[in-house]
Design an enzyme around this catalytic site. Structure first.
Site, PDB file in Angstrom:
ATOM      1  N   THR A   1       0.852  -1.199   0.000  1.00 11.66           N
ATOM      2  CA  THR A   1       0.000   0.000   0.000  1.00 11.66           C
ATOM      3  C   THR A   1       0.878   1.235   0.000  1.00 11.66           C
ATOM      4  O   THR A   1       2.018   1.205   0.470  1.00 11.66           O
ATOM      5  CB  THR A   1      -0.927   0.031   1.226  1.00 11.66           C
TER       6      THR A   1
ATOM      7  N   LYS B   1       0.010   3.538   4.100  1.00 12.70           N
ATOM      8  CA  LYS B   1       0.416   3.356   5.499  1.00 12.70           C
ATOM      9  C   LYS B   1       1.791   3.999   5.683  1.00 12.70           C
ATOM     10  O   LYS B   1       1.854   5.224   5.712  1.00 12.70           O
ATOM     11  CB  LYS B   1       0.263   1.894   5.885  1.00 12.70           C
TER      12      LYS B   1
END
Ligand SMILES: *Cc1c(COP(=O)(O)O)cnc(C)c1O
Length: 403
Positions: free
Chosen positions: A244, A247
């Protein structure tokens, strides 16, 4: 048909179980991480955030903010289309090249979020293989479960991190059958690591493909922040690495990195990639700056680990029930949803400390917890206040201490 009553009764059930979700209204203060302004009916006050997945504070790093600003000034607000129809800005091309290089893979493919990346890639890869069997860790994230379900393929769940169980399932299959093992490198609620080396070894022995979710590791582990597989020298052995940008990279978006044929096949088949407008240039530019910065930020990664180790040590010394976690995640067991919410409310109202309660269905019932995520920017002074506040809350609410 009284439609409305069905929604109301669904909500009543959630409320009765003490797990109705209330979102904290926060305004993070760029430049003052981990401080934020919290709004509720009583007014606005400054709080310290202890549960953000912006693990390294990159969401407000000056380089990242500058890149976002420059991208929006240069390219405008939105990308203007799907990737195929005018929505591939030059920044998308650069970010995918950067991510491929980070994971030492042929290519990478950026999607709207880590959730979409898991859902789209797992379902597409499994569907493209004939009669694919998916072997999935019992604690896999909801987005991986969505991908497994959406594939429509046969699935078998192996007990969490239990390689003997996985082997038993693999051994029962013909060697020539297509098999996809899906698992994570860091499980985000317990903070434990997946047994990557053992699973890679089994995959080779039983002729299976591997799909590794490194969402809670990218930016934070490995010499260049490529994740736990990089740290352990195993990146080349994993077929598909998923991550991702939302984060530790502090922005938004998700991706996969893999062999060119796999990336091209997902790019060409996955509805969740094809039929949606591409990420906004500001987001892509910011993520690119963040990935580039973290490639050479080993000192920040060391400080992150030091802060997490320090907090675990201090909670343990205070007799608080910190759950055993070898990673940067610090879960504190409450074991009951109402108390968990009360503890969180009390921390916010009386101490200006924000830690969201984690209840079912995010974790199993009876394991409700406060999930604490110290960052390199949580200094000793805020940690002192946290440990003291937790001690007082635990005693006031008579929550179980460490066994
Ligand atoms: C948060 C999370 C995702 C989803 O990533 P987003 O970019 O937030 O959509 C995927 N896998 C795991 C394990 C996660 O915790």
């Amino acid at each position: 048909m009284n439609y409305k009553s069905h929604f109301e009764s669904a909500l009543d059930k959630v409320r009765r179980e003490g797990r109705y979700r209330v979102f904290a209204d926060l305004a993070r203060q760029a430049g003052a991480f981990p401080a934020a302004h919290h709004r509720d009916p009583a007014g606005v006050r400054e709080v310290t955030v202890w549960c953000s997945n912006d693990y390294l504070g990159m969401g407000q790093h000056p380089d990242v903010l500058a890149a976002a600003t420059e991208a929006v000034q240069t390219y405008g607000a939105g990308a203007g289309g799907t990737r195929n129809i005018s929505g591939t800005t030059h920044l998308h091309v650069l970010l995918e090249a950067e991510l491929a290089s980070l994971h030492d893979k042929d290519q990478a493919l950026v999607m709207s979020s880590g959730f979409v990346a898991n859902e789209a890639a797992i379902s597409t890869i499994a569907q493209l293989l004939p009669d694919c069997l998916i072997l999935s860790d019992a604690y896999n994230h909801a987005s991986m479960i969505a991908g497994v379900r959406h594939s429509g393929c046969e699935k078998q769940i192996f007990r969490h991190n239990d390689v003997a169980h996985l082997e038993q399932l693999l051994r029962a299959q013909p060697r020539e059958r297509a098999k996809l093992i899906v698992f994570e490198s860091v499980y985000s609620m317990d903070g434990d690591f997946g047994p990557i080396a053992e699973i890679v070894e089994l995959a080779k022995r039983y002729n299976a493909m591997t799909f590794l979710d490194e969402v809670h590791a990218v930016g934070m582990y490995g010499a260049h922040g490529a994740g736990v597989a990089e740290r352990d020298g195993l990146m080349a052995e994993i077929d598909v690495i998923q991550g991702t940008l939302a984060k530790a990279f502090g922005c938004m978006g998700g991706y996969i990195a893999a062999d060119g044929a796999i990336i091209d096949a997902v790019r060409s088949h996955a509805p969740g990639f094809i039929f949606t407008s591409s990420l906004a240039p500001a987001v892509v530019g910011a993520a690119l700056a963040s990935v580039q910065y973290l490639k050479q930020a080993s000192a920040l990664r060391e400080r992150h680990q030091e802060r997490a180790a320090c907090l675990k040590r201090r909670l343990h010394a205070a007799g608080l029930p910190v759950m055993p976690s070898p990673s940067h995640i610090v879960p504190l067991l409450v074991g009951e949803p109402r108390r968990c919410k009360e503890a969180s409310d009390m921390l916010m109202a009386q101490y200006g400390i924000y830690i969201q309660p984690i209840n079912y269905p995010t974790v199993q019932r009876g394991t409700e917890r406060l999930r604490i995520t110290p960052t390199p920017l949580h200094d000793d002074a805020v940690m002192d206040r946290l440990v003291e506040a937790l001690g007082e809350v635990w005693s006031h609410l008579e929550i179980r201490l460490a066994a």
